[in-house]
Design a protein around this motif. Structure first.
Motif, PDB file in Angstrom:
ATOM      1  N   THR A  19       3.770  -5.832 -13.882  1.00 38.11           N
ATOM      2  CA  THR A  19       4.023  -5.348 -12.514  1.00 38.11           C
ATOM      3  C   THR A  19       5.210  -4.399 -12.553  1.00 38.11           C
ATOM      4  O   THR A  19       6.041  -4.454 -13.478  1.00 38.11           O
ATOM      5  N   ALA A  20       5.290  -3.531 -11.562  1.00 38.72           N
ATOM      6  CA  ALA A  20       6.380  -2.551 -11.556  1.00 38.72           C
ATOM      7  C   ALA A  20       6.617  -2.026 -10.147  1.00 38.72           C
ATOM      8  O   ALA A  20       5.702  -1.995  -9.309  1.00 38.72           O
ATOM      9  N   HIS A  21       7.860  -1.597  -9.916  1.00 36.29           N
ATOM     10  CA  HIS A  21       8.217  -0.929  -8.659  1.00 36.29           C
ATOM     11  C   HIS A  21       9.115   0.257  -9.008  1.00 36.29           C
ATOM     12  O   HIS A  21      10.072   0.109  -9.774  1.00 36.29           O
ATOM     13  N   HIS A  22       8.798   1.430  -8.474  1.00 39.38           N
ATOM     14  CA  HIS A  22       9.532   2.645  -8.804  1.00 39.38           C
ATOM     15  C   HIS A  22       9.962   3.374  -7.526  1.00 39.38           C
ATOM     16  O   HIS A  22       9.319   3.256  -6.474  1.00 39.38           O
ATOM     17  N   ALA A  48      -0.570   0.392  -6.083  1.00 39.32           N
ATOM     18  CA  ALA A  48      -1.057  -0.517  -5.046  1.00 39.32           C
ATOM     19  C   ALA A  48      -0.364  -0.252  -3.719  1.00 39.32           C
ATOM     20  O   ALA A  48      -0.928  -0.496  -2.645  1.00 39.32           O
ATOM     21  N   MET A  49       0.865   0.244  -3.776  1.00 41.21           N
ATOM     22  CA  MET A  49       1.641   0.563  -2.580  1.00 41.21           C
ATOM     23  C   MET A  49       2.328   1.898  -2.769  1.00 41.21           C
ATOM     24  O   MET A  49       2.852   2.181  -3.846  1.00 41.21           O
ATOM     25  N   LEU A  50       2.335   2.718  -1.734  1.00 42.14           N
ATOM     26  CA  LEU A  50       3.006   4.024  -1.771  1.00 42.14           C
ATOM     27  C   LEU A  50       3.617   4.284  -0.405  1.00 42.14           C
ATOM     28  O   LEU A  50       2.930   4.201   0.621  1.00 42.14           O
ATOM     29  N   ARG A  51       4.917   4.586  -0.380  1.00 46.79           N
ATOM     30  CA  ARG A  51       5.593   4.803   0.902  1.00 46.79           C
ATOM     31  C   ARG A  51       6.637   5.901   0.752  1.00 46.79           C
ATOM     32  O   ARG A  51       7.429   5.882  -0.192  1.00 46.79           O
ATOM     33  N   GLU A  52       6.647   6.858   1.682  1.00 48.77           N
ATOM     34  CA  GLU A  52       7.675   7.902   1.702  1.00 48.77           C
ATOM     35  C   GLU A  52       8.561   7.692   2.913  1.00 48.77           C
ATOM     36  O   GLU A  52       8.088   7.434   4.018  1.00 48.77           O
ATOM     37  N   GLU A  53       9.878   7.858   2.707  1.00 44.68           N
ATOM     38  CA  GLU A  53      10.845   7.667   3.779  1.00 44.68           C
ATOM     39  C   GLU A  53      12.097   8.467   3.454  1.00 44.68           C
ATOM     40  O   GLU A  53      12.216   9.053   2.377  1.00 44.68           O
ATOM     41  N   LEU A  54      13.023   8.506   4.383  1.00 44.20           N
ATOM     42  CA  LEU A  54      14.308   9.147   4.146  1.00 44.20           C
ATOM     43  C   LEU A  54      15.316   8.095   3.719  1.00 44.20           C
ATOM     44  O   LEU A  54      15.369   7.003   4.298  1.00 44.20           O
ATOM     45  N   ASP A  55      16.130   8.430   2.708  1.00 40.96           N
ATOM     46  CA  ASP A  55      17.170   7.496   2.319  1.00 40.96           C
ATOM     47  C   ASP A  55      18.384   7.672   3.227  1.00 40.96           C
ATOM     48  O   ASP A  55      18.372   8.457   4.178  1.00 40.96           O
ATOM     49  N   TYR A  57      21.059   9.212   2.907  1.00 43.37           N
ATOM     50  CA  TYR A  57      21.656  10.544   2.915  1.00 43.37           C
ATOM     51  C   TYR A  57      20.696  11.625   3.408  1.00 43.37           C
ATOM     52  O   TYR A  57      20.998  12.807   3.318  1.00 43.37           O
ATOM     53  N   GLY A  58      19.531  11.200   3.895  1.00 46.69           N
ATOM     54  CA  GLY A  58      18.577  12.160   4.442  1.00 46.69           C
ATOM     55  C   GLY A  58      17.643  12.782   3.423  1.00 46.69           C
ATOM     56  O   GLY A  58      16.907  13.719   3.739  1.00 46.69           O
ATOM     57  N   ASN A  59      17.643  12.273   2.187  1.00 50.56           N
ATOM     58  CA  ASN A  59      16.745  12.781   1.158  1.00 50.56           C
ATOM     59  C   ASN A  59      15.373  12.126   1.277  1.00 50.56           C
ATOM     60  O   ASN A  59      15.267  10.947   1.633  1.00 50.56           O
ATOM     61  N   ALA A  60      14.322  12.884   0.946  1.00 49.89           N
ATOM     62  CA  ALA A  60      12.984  12.303   0.883  1.00 49.89           C
ATOM     63  C   ALA A  60      12.892  11.398  -0.339  1.00 49.89           C
ATOM     64  O   ALA A  60      13.182  11.812  -1.452  1.00 49.89           O
ATOM     65  N   ARG A  61      12.472  10.172  -0.112  1.00 50.22           N
ATOM     66  CA  ARG A  61      12.376   9.175  -1.181  1.00 50.22           C
ATOM     67  C   ARG A  61      11.001   8.525  -1.120  1.00 50.22           C
ATOM     68  O   ARG A  61      10.536   8.130  -0.057  1.00 50.22           O
ATOM     69  N   THR A  62      10.344   8.428  -2.279  1.00 54.99           N
ATOM     70  CA  THR A  62       9.028   7.807  -2.351  1.00 54.99           C
ATOM     71  C   THR A  62       9.106   6.552  -3.200  1.00 54.99           C
ATOM     72  O   THR A  62       9.631   6.583  -4.319  1.00 54.99           O
ATOM     73  N   SER A  63       8.592   5.455  -2.666  1.00 56.80           N
ATOM     74  CA  SER A  63       8.536   4.188  -3.381  1.00 56.80           C
ATOM     75  C   SER A  63       7.076   3.861  -3.671  1.00 56.80           C
ATOM     76  O   SER A  63       6.204   4.094  -2.837  1.00 56.80           O
ATOM     77  N   PHE A  64       6.810   3.314  -4.856  1.00 58.40           N
ATOM     78  CA  PHE A  64       5.443   2.869  -5.155  1.00 58.40           C
ATOM     79  C   PHE A  64       5.505   1.710  -6.133  1.00 58.40           C
ATOM     80  O   PHE A  64       6.473   1.546  -6.889  1.00 58.40           O
ATOM     81  N   SER A  65       4.461   0.881  -6.122  1.00 59.22           N
ATOM     82  CA  SER A  65       4.456  -0.301  -6.967  1.00 59.22           C
ATOM     83  C   SER A  65       3.061  -0.567  -7.515  1.00 59.22           C
ATOM     84  O   SER A  65       2.056  -0.081  -6.993  1.00 59.22           O
ATOM     85  N   PHE A  66       3.035  -1.355  -8.602  1.00 58.59           N
ATOM     86  CA  PHE A  66       1.797  -1.738  -9.274  1.00 58.59           C
ATOM     87  C   PHE A  66       1.756  -3.259  -9.377  1.00 58.59           C
ATOM     88  O   PHE A  66       2.767  -3.887  -9.698  1.00 58.59           O
ATOM     89  N   GLN A  67       0.584  -3.815  -9.119  1.00 59.61           N
ATOM     90  CA  GLN A  67       0.398  -5.260  -9.188  1.00 59.61           C
ATOM     91  C   GLN A  67      -0.534  -5.666 -10.322  1.00 59.61           C
ATOM     92  O   GLN A  67      -0.900  -6.829 -10.430  1.00 59.61           O
ATOM     93  N   SER A  68      -0.925  -4.703 -11.163  1.00 61.52           N
ATOM     94  CA  SER A  68      -1.816  -5.002 -12.280  1.00 61.52           C
ATOM     95  C   SER A  68      -1.277  -4.356 -13.551  1.00 61.52           C
ATOM     96  O   SER A  68      -0.487  -3.404 -13.502  1.00 61.52           O
TER      97      SER A  68
END
Length: 312
Positions: A19-22, A48-55, A57-68
């Protein structure tokens, strides 16, 4: 200038990662002198999951994870950015802010009960890769002489770092503290930027770290090589407003001893590299891995002749 940036990161894991989260900071912002016209992020295998948001400091940040389980991971970010030059030395409206003696700016940020809050003040303090140390203040005092205008002093500090530091690939690690890089007198663009930020903060002046890209010029007669560029980093200093004009952040590149222009693409800003690392994460499994990074920055329109920029 219209620039296309392709940033590819590839991991090979042995054994497989369970599993991983980046988290990635790979999306350029639209701001003064820079307009994002296209952005695409490709991830293989699909997360399995992908989300974009602002951190924060106002930077675009993308989070994603794997469950397999997976043995490889490839992340490719493609951006097309329109940039324009920002010749600050010709900006008459900025003159009052740029010519203020640097001590006046320092005094403005000294703590006073009841003083108005300035968001730039959070960039005065130590951060994980940029500690507060008298060695930085001592190094900076050679150019931050009494009464010197802030812009003149900042440009002199940029040159001072460029002159006294040697750019040497692989001389430092991503986690190398700025103080260690200063002591050994060599490093890469990340170290040059951290040192400039640390010097400013040691003098009581807000400064932040900027991550991005720089369009480099191949040697005469050579074709531009795909994937041969690299991420870049530089520093940004705060120039407070004068009551009429608002405060401004101005950028300085001590690695190349110049002000960033239309051949630069800004990704994100933070206290130091840790806040804006292009990619970081947490994995379970994969006790060994191989990392490959390839960056290409290329013009999409005919270019005017320009002086070669250093590869950083």
């Amino acid at each position: 200038m219209l620039l296309r940036v392709v940033h590819e990161t590839s991991y090979r894991y042995r054994p497989a990662v369970d599993t991983a989260h980046h988290v990635v900071h790979l999306k350029p912002a639209s701001l003064d002198g820079q307009t994002l016209q296209h952005y695409a992020l490709q991830i293989e295998p699909p997360p399995a999951m992908l989300r974009e948001e602002l951190d924060v400091y106002g930077n675009a940040r993308t989070s994603f994870s794997f469950q397999s389980a997976h043995e490889r991971l490839t992340v490719v970010a493609e951006s097309i950015v329109r940039t324009t030059a920002a010749p600050r030395e010709r900006d008459a409206e900025l003159a009052p802010q740029l010519n203020v003696p640097w001590e006046q700016v320092r005094e403005r940020f000294r703590y006073r009960a009841g003083a108005a809050y300035d968001s730039a003040s959070e960039f005065l303090f130590a951060s994980p890769y940029v500690p507060r140390d008298d060695a930085f203040a001592e190094f900076a005092r050679a150019v931050f002489t009494p009464g010197r205008p802030l812009l003149e002093a900042a440009e002199a500090l940029m040159t001072h770092i460029h002159t006294h530091m040697t750019f040497e690939s692989e001389s430092t690690e991503v986690s190398t503290p700025a103080l260690e890089a200063l002591k050994q007198g060599k490093g890469v663009c990340q170290d040059f930027a951290h040192i400039m930020v640390a010097c400013c903060r040691a003098l009581g002046l807000p400064a932040r770290y900027v991550s991005g890209y720089l369009l480099t010029s191949p040697p005469p007669g050579r074709a531009r090589l795909i994937g041969s560029d690299a991420s870049h980093a530089w520093a940004s200093m705060y120039f407070p407003g004068d009551g009429v004009q608002g405060g401004r952040w101005l950028d300085f590149d001590p690695t190349n001893n110049r002000a960033p222009g239309e051949d630069y693409v800004r990704l994100a800003t933070g206290r130091d590299f840790l806040d804006v690392s292009p990619m970081r994460g947490v994995i379970r499994g994969g006790s060994r891995h191989q990392l490959d990074v390839a960056v290409t920055v290329e013009p999409m329109e005919p270019m005017e002749p320009m002086e070669p920029a250093g590869l950083t």
